[in-house]
Motif scaffolding. Structure first.
Motif, PDB file in Angstrom:
ATOM      1  N   LEU A 103      10.045  17.158  23.252  1.00 37.59           N
ATOM      2  CA  LEU A 103       9.509  18.348  22.583  1.00 37.59           C
ATOM      3  C   LEU A 103       9.383  19.499  23.588  1.00 37.59           C
ATOM      4  CD1 LEU A 103       8.198  19.745  20.139  1.00 37.59           C
ATOM      5  CD2 LEU A 103       6.017  18.725  20.819  1.00 37.59           C
ATOM      6  N   THR A 114      11.509  23.185  23.481  1.00 36.61           N
ATOM      7  CA  THR A 114      10.792  24.447  23.232  1.00 36.61           C
ATOM      8  C   THR A 114      10.715  25.308  24.489  1.00 36.61           C
ATOM      9  OG1 THR A 114       8.710  23.294  23.666  1.00 36.61           O
ATOM     10  CG2 THR A 114       9.371  23.498  21.378  1.00 36.61           C
ATOM     11  N   ILE A 171      13.105  31.141  25.722  1.00 34.44           N
ATOM     12  CA  ILE A 171      14.403  31.801  25.871  1.00 34.44           C
ATOM     13  C   ILE A 171      14.338  32.666  27.122  1.00 34.44           C
ATOM     14  CG2 ILE A 171      15.923  33.518  24.826  1.00 34.44           C
ATOM     15  CD1 ILE A 171      14.611  32.510  22.109  1.00 34.44           C
ATOM     16  N   PRO A 200      14.660  35.615  29.521  1.00 31.96           N
ATOM     17  CA  PRO A 200      14.807  37.063  29.315  1.00 31.96           C
ATOM     18  C   PRO A 200      16.195  37.529  29.768  1.00 31.96           C
ATOM     19  CG  PRO A 200      12.752  36.564  30.447  1.00 31.96           C
ATOM     20  CD  PRO A 200      13.554  35.300  30.432  1.00 31.96           C
ATOM     21  N   SER A 201      16.676  38.570  29.143  1.00 29.36           N
ATOM     22  CA  SER A 201      18.001  39.096  29.496  1.00 29.36           C
ATOM     23  C   SER A 201      17.914  39.830  30.837  1.00 29.36           C
ATOM     24  CB  SER A 201      18.444  40.088  28.431  1.00 29.36           C
ATOM     25  OG  SER A 201      17.568  41.199  28.436  1.00 29.36           O
ATOM     26  N   ALA A 218      13.978  45.955  33.524  1.00 26.25           N
ATOM     27  CA  ALA A 218      12.869  46.801  33.059  1.00 26.25           C
ATOM     28  C   ALA A 218      11.562  46.367  33.722  1.00 26.25           C
ATOM     29  CB  ALA A 218      12.762  46.722  31.541  1.00 26.25           C
ATOM     30  N   TYR A 261       4.555  31.913  29.963  1.00 28.92           N
ATOM     31  CA  TYR A 261       4.951  31.695  28.569  1.00 28.92           C
ATOM     32  C   TYR A 261       4.210  30.503  27.958  1.00 28.92           C
ATOM     33  CZ  TYR A 261       7.834  30.190  24.665  1.00 28.92           C
ATOM     34  OH  TYR A 261       8.253  29.783  23.439  1.00 28.92           O
ATOM     35  N   GLU A 292       6.906  35.552  24.397  1.00 31.87           N
ATOM     36  CA  GLU A 292       7.730  36.122  25.469  1.00 31.87           C
ATOM     37  C   GLU A 292       7.177  37.446  26.001  1.00 31.87           C
ATOM     38  OE1 GLU A 292       8.879  34.977  22.598  1.00 31.87           O
ATOM     39  OE2 GLU A 292      10.416  33.481  23.042  1.00 31.87           O
ATOM     40  N   LEU A 344       6.166  38.219  29.865  1.00 33.33           N
ATOM     41  CA  LEU A 344       6.800  39.235  30.725  1.00 33.33           C
ATOM     42  C   LEU A 344       5.754  40.193  31.295  1.00 33.33           C
ATOM     43  CD1 LEU A 344      10.110  40.059  28.797  1.00 33.33           C
ATOM     44  CD2 LEU A 344       9.910  38.978  31.039  1.00 33.33           C
ATOM     45  N   ILE A 377       9.835  36.741  17.959  1.00 31.72           N
ATOM     46  CA  ILE A 377      10.406  37.658  18.934  1.00 31.72           C
ATOM     47  C   ILE A 377      10.684  38.983  18.243  1.00 31.72           C
ATOM     48  CG2 ILE A 377      12.446  38.099  20.343  1.00 31.72           C
ATOM     49  CD1 ILE A 377      12.620  34.988  20.555  1.00 31.72           C
ATOM     50  N   ILE A 393      10.155  47.052  27.288  1.00 32.95           N
ATOM     51  CA  ILE A 393      10.890  45.864  27.713  1.00 32.95           C
ATOM     52  C   ILE A 393      11.771  45.381  26.560  1.00 32.95           C
ATOM     53  CG2 ILE A 393      10.678  43.449  28.407  1.00 32.95           C
ATOM     54  CD1 ILE A 393       8.167  44.235  29.916  1.00 32.95           C
ATOM     55  N   PRO A 394      13.095  45.315  26.791  1.00 33.69           N
ATOM     56  CA  PRO A 394      13.981  44.917  25.709  1.00 33.69           C
ATOM     57  C   PRO A 394      13.715  43.474  25.267  1.00 33.69           C
ATOM     58  CG  PRO A 394      15.211  45.775  27.605  1.00 33.69           C
ATOM     59  CD  PRO A 394      13.804  45.595  28.040  1.00 33.69           C
ATOM     60  N   GLU A 395      14.235  43.144  24.101  1.00 35.44           N
ATOM     61  CA  GLU A 395      14.072  41.788  23.577  1.00 35.44           C
ATOM     62  C   GLU A 395      14.813  40.788  24.460  1.00 35.44           C
ATOM     63  OE1 GLU A 395      12.085  41.593  21.299  1.00 35.44           O
ATOM     64  OE2 GLU A 395      12.062  43.692  20.764  1.00 35.44           O
ATOM     65  N   PRO A 396      14.298  39.557  24.541  1.00 31.64           N
ATOM     66  CA  PRO A 396      15.041  38.538  25.261  1.00 31.64           C
ATOM     67  C   PRO A 396      16.417  38.314  24.621  1.00 31.64           C
ATOM     68  CG  PRO A 396      12.812  37.803  24.811  1.00 31.64           C
ATOM     69  CD  PRO A 396      13.020  39.080  24.054  1.00 31.64           C
ATOM     70  N   ALA A 397      17.357  37.930  25.450  1.00 34.71           N
ATOM     71  CA  ALA A 397      18.723  37.790  24.966  1.00 34.71           C
ATOM     72  C   ALA A 397      18.936  36.444  24.276  1.00 34.71           C
ATOM     73  CB  ALA A 397      19.692  37.914  26.145  1.00 34.71           C
ATOM     74  N   ASP A 398      20.100  36.243  23.808  1.00 33.73           N
ATOM     75  CA  ASP A 398      20.616  35.027  23.178  1.00 33.73           C
ATOM     76  C   ASP A 398      19.605  34.242  22.343  1.00 33.73           C
ATOM     77  OD1 ASP A 398      19.361  33.325  25.267  1.00 33.73           O
ATOM     78  OD2 ASP A 398      20.951  34.075  26.541  1.00 33.73           O
ATOM     79  N   VAL A 399      19.108  34.905  21.309  1.00 32.77           N
ATOM     80  CA  VAL A 399      18.254  34.214  20.338  1.00 32.77           C
ATOM     81  C   VAL A 399      19.128  33.197  19.598  1.00 32.77           C
ATOM     82  CG1 VAL A 399      16.792  34.536  18.308  1.00 32.77           C
ATOM     83  CG2 VAL A 399      16.860  36.290  20.074  1.00 32.77           C
ATOM     84  N   ASP A 400      18.547  32.035  19.343  1.00 33.47           N
ATOM     85  CA  ASP A 400      19.308  30.987  18.640  1.00 33.47           C
ATOM     86  C   ASP A 400      19.811  31.477  17.290  1.00 33.47           C
ATOM     87  OD1 ASP A 400      17.014  28.343  19.578  1.00 33.47           O
ATOM     88  OD2 ASP A 400      18.406  29.556  20.733  1.00 33.47           O
ATOM     89  N   ARG A 422      13.505  25.533  15.843  1.00 33.51           N
ATOM     90  CA  ARG A 422      12.899  25.618  17.159  1.00 33.51           C
ATOM     91  C   ARG A 422      11.504  26.242  17.064  1.00 33.51           C
ATOM     92  NH1 ARG A 422      14.443  27.378  22.788  1.00 33.51           N
ATOM     93  NH2 ARG A 422      12.952  29.031  23.080  1.00 33.51           N
ATOM     94  N   LEU A 435       8.934  23.685  16.016  1.00 28.57           N
ATOM     95  CA  LEU A 435       8.538  22.811  17.119  1.00 28.57           C
ATOM     96  C   LEU A 435       7.595  23.549  18.066  1.00 28.57           C
ATOM     97  CD1 LEU A 435      11.977  21.121  17.977  1.00 28.57           C
ATOM     98  CD2 LEU A 435      10.099  20.133  16.679  1.00 28.57           C
ATOM     99  N   ARG A 436       7.938  24.805  18.290  1.00 29.11           N
ATOM    100  CA  ARG A 436       7.122  25.614  19.200  1.00 29.11           C
ATOM    101  C   ARG A 436       5.711  25.774  18.678  1.00 29.11           C
ATOM    102  NH1 ARG A 436       9.549  31.241  21.334  1.00 29.11           N
ATOM    103  NH2 ARG A 436       7.435  31.827  20.789  1.00 29.11           N
TER     104      ARG A 436
END
Ligand SMILES: [Zn+2]
Lengths: 206, 199
Positions: free
Chosen positions: A45, A49, A52, A54-55, A61, B44, B50, B54, B104, B114-121, B129, B132-133
């Motif tokens: 689990l 979880t 993700i 961050p880009s 930024a 986190y 997220e 950050l 998100i 601050i931009p959104e985190p990349a590669d969302v499922d 996900r 589960l979170r």
């Protein structure tokens, strides 16, 4: 091998235990095997979880804000110049009152502790309390709990923590103030740690 | 973000710290680059989303770089930084309650710039996900901060038991017993009949 040793190793692996011996125990002990299954589920689990990442743009930024914060800080060291809300150092309560609820000792070796810590913050801060700290430990199963003798209040400057041990004839004062409080140290956490190290039986460090 | 000199890759943290102390921004940038991921994961898990994570990384790094004069080098920079992250996240959590399961980019984040985190499922996976979170977040929320912090350091920071002990200012034995208690509670709290199908 005892069940508690197996479970400790499953919870916080040290690689001190022989895997073959562990496996043999798990094969023959349903309780430990069930614990191991749940531990494995929790690990899965946890991995499923993971946050993700961050880009690169998000990190850039964040870095820009940090660099700007540091530049402003150099220009004007006042905390209010920072682009974030909190100052670098949190104000610490100048004065503490630790109400150390009772330690009744039937014998010197028999420790039965019930501790409560009340924390009086400075007058401009809301009253805080470290609740849920009431615990008791019994190092001797046969120890007989003695009656409450007195409720001492220990007045401590600058965030110290004193524990008073009583028996029927005498008392002993023990300084359990955390050894150091570094930059960024959280006073509540320091005290929680201090209380916990008093109230939690220590496991041998392996 | 200034590019760190290529030699910085091999430079130990201690050396970078001494450069950073004398105001070398590239050294700060390299320290940030090295430790931002661990700091982020730690924040986190403490805060459950997220954006707050950050923000906490940002605030912690500013605190750390601003207080390098107080860093005595007895523990590693990483251990010292993690301690600052832990305390900043605890402060943050007290200021705003943990917002478990915040989506998100729902507009409630604290850092508009601050931009959104990349590669969302993909949506189906994301929903799964997210479920589960939420379940894990709720269980983490029920732990005391001391247990939660210790367990997260154990599970996500890559620090040794000794380093976790230094980070939290507690004996190694207490670290082990907290990890054990946290696991015990998390494992007992979670609904494995429902969750194990998805794992
Ligand atoms: Zn067993």
């Amino acid at each position: 091998m005892r069940c508690d040793e197996v479970i400790l190793e499953l919870a916080a692996p040290t690689a001190d235990l022989d895997l073959a011996v562990m496996a043999e125990h798990l094969a023959g002990c349903e309780a430990c095997a069930e614990w191991a299954r749940r531990a494995e589920h929790l690990d899965r689990l946890w991995n499923a979880t993971r946050p993700i990442e961050p880009s690169p743009a998000a990190w850039n930024a964040v870095w820009s804000n940090i660099a700007e914060g540091l530049a402003r800080r150099e220009a004007s060291p006042a905390p209010s110049a920072l682009p974030v809300a909190a100052p670098a150092r949190r104000p610490r309560p100048g004065r503490w009152i630790a109400a150390v609820g009772l330690v009744g000792l039937a014998q010197a070796a028999a420790v039965l502790v019930a501790l409560g810590l009340a924390w009086r913050a400075p007058s401009d801060a809301p009253e805080s309390r470290l609740a849920e700290r009431d615990r008791s430990i019994r190092t001797e199963p046969t120890a007989i709990r003695s009656e409450r003798l007195v409720d001492p209040v220990v007045d401590i400057d600058a965030g110290g923590l004193m524990v008073i041990h009583f028996d029927r004839k005498s008392s002993r004062l023990e300084d359990r103030t955390p050894a150091e409080m570094n930059v960024g140290a959280d006073i509540g956490m320091e005290m929680t740690n201090a209380m916990e190290s008093i109230a939690t039986p220590q496991m041998a460090a392996r | 973000m200034p590019e760190a000199p290529t030699t910085a890759v091999a430079m130990p943290d201690e050396l970078l710290v001494s450069h950073a102390r004398s105001g070398d921004q590239a050294a700060c940038a390299e320290l940030f680059r090295r430790h931002r991921d661990s700091a982020y994961r730690l924040a986190y898990r403490q805060l459950g989303n997220e954006h707050d994570a950050l923000d906490v990384v940002q605030e912690s790094m500013i605190k750390a770089f601003g207080a390098l004069a107080d860093f005595d080098g007895r523990s590693g920079f990483r251990t010292w930084l993690m301690r600052i992250v832990v305390n900043t996240a605890l402060d943050w959590g007290r200021r705003r309650h943990r917002r478990a399961g915040v989506q998100i980019g729902d507009g409630t984040g604290g850092s508009a710039d601050i931009p959104e985190p990349a590669d969302v499922d993909d949506p189906a996976q994301g929903l799964h996900r997210e479920d589960l979170r939420r379940a894990l977040d709720r269980a983490l929320d029920r732990l005391t901060p001391a247990l939660r912090t210790t367990f997260v350091l154990f599970a996500d920071s890559g620090l040794s038991y000794k380093e976790i002990a230094e980070t939290l200012g507690i004996p190694v034995g207490t670290v082990m017993s907290r990890i054990h208690s946290a696991r015990e509670k998390l494992q007992a709290d979670l609904d494995w009949d429902r969750l194990s199908e998805s794992l």
